[in-house]
Scaffold this active site. Structure first.
Site, PDB file in Angstrom:
ATOM      1  N   SER A 131      43.300  45.748  44.735  1.00 16.59           N
ATOM      2  CA  SER A 131      43.671  47.108  44.350  1.00 16.59           C
ATOM      3  C   SER A 131      44.740  46.995  43.279  1.00 16.59           C
ATOM      4  CB  SER A 131      44.231  47.855  45.576  1.00 16.59           C
ATOM      5  OG  SER A 131      44.946  49.014  45.201  1.00 16.59           O
ATOM      6  N   TYR A 144      50.368  48.402  52.816  1.00 17.00           N
ATOM      7  CA  TYR A 144      49.136  48.192  52.056  1.00 17.00           C
ATOM      8  C   TYR A 144      49.419  47.346  50.816  1.00 17.00           C
ATOM      9  CZ  TYR A 144      44.813  49.399  49.568  1.00 17.00           C
ATOM     10  OH  TYR A 144      43.611  49.355  48.899  1.00 17.00           O
TER      11      TYR A 144
END
Length: 247
Positions: A131, A144
């Site tokens: 990501s 995250y």
């Protein structure tokens, strides 16, 4: 002989789109995830997809997957996800544990199990789905971000450790992608909160956009390695800079 691609987290979103796209590219696809009913439905629509019940947090489950394969030419480590948007000071340790178990240790287990098959193929490709959170930190994303940074580092280390072997290590780092479940999971089932993430954003990335990038990377000539592909919607200039219609 047809090549085989293994896709984790293939029951929805980017994983499902990638399984469909690689099947369209001519691969026999082994689609792994926990939701077997979704996988069976997918396989009924695409004959070259084989469903496998897979929990990447279970070594036994990963070993069963590896033992069922005759070959593996491509591995897409897609299983993962985000939980919560609390600050580091208020975060739930169990959320961080789950994110680490799925994103990081899950990718580790599957990679360790299948790297020998990738080498044996003579032209293996290991894809790590990270990501833009693997590159830039942001408030409320501590757990995250930490998990995705760890995955990025794993990909970089694998590339160093496997140099000289017939395996390419590719990292795909998407920005804002709208899929059916990612934001809903992050907001613990709150659909309204999930919708606000994308509110006013013209054309966020789709799962098919990311699958297209993955397919392009893995189908390059054997001597070409795409180290890292960062992709964002045009409306997202950076992690903190989104154009929203009406702003």
């Amino acid at each position: 002989m047809r090549k085989t691609a293994v896709v984790t987290g293939a029951s929805s979103g980017i994983g499902e789109a990638t399984a469909r796209r690689l099947a369209a590219e001519g691969y026999d696809v082994v689609a792994g995830a926990r939701r077997r009913d979704r996988l069976d439905e997918l396989a009924s629509e695409v004959p070259s997809i084989r469903p496998v019940t897979l929990d990447v947090t279970s070594q036994e489950s990963v070993d069963a997957l590896a033992g069922s394969l005759e070959r593996c030419d491509v591995l897409v480590n897609n299983a993962g996800g985000a939980l919560g948007l609390e600050s580091v000071a208020e975060a739930r340790p169990e959320d961080w544990q789950q994110m680490y178990d799925t994103n990081v240790l899950g990718s580790l287990r599957v990679s360790q199990a299948l790297i020998p098959r990738l080498v044996e193929s003579g032209d293996g490709v290991l894809v790590m789905l990270t990501s833009t959170a693997a590159l830039v930190s942001y408030e409320g994303g501590g757990g995250y971000v930490a998990a995705k940074h760890a995955q990025r580092t794993m990909a970089e280390t694998l590339r160093l450790e496997l140099v000289g072997q017939p395996v390419r290590i590719v990292e795909i780092a998407p920005g804002l992608v709208r899929t059916e479940g990612f934001a809903v999971t992050r907001f613990r089932g709150d659909q309204a909160a999930a919708d606000r993430v994308y509110e006013g954003v013209p054309d966020p990335l789709t799962a098919d956009d990311v699958a297209d990038a993955i397919a392009w990377c893995v189908t390059r000539p054997a001597h070409v390695n795409i180290d890292r592909l960062v992709m964002r919607p045009r409306a997202q200039a950076a992690q903190h800079k989104l154009h929203r219609v009406g702003d």
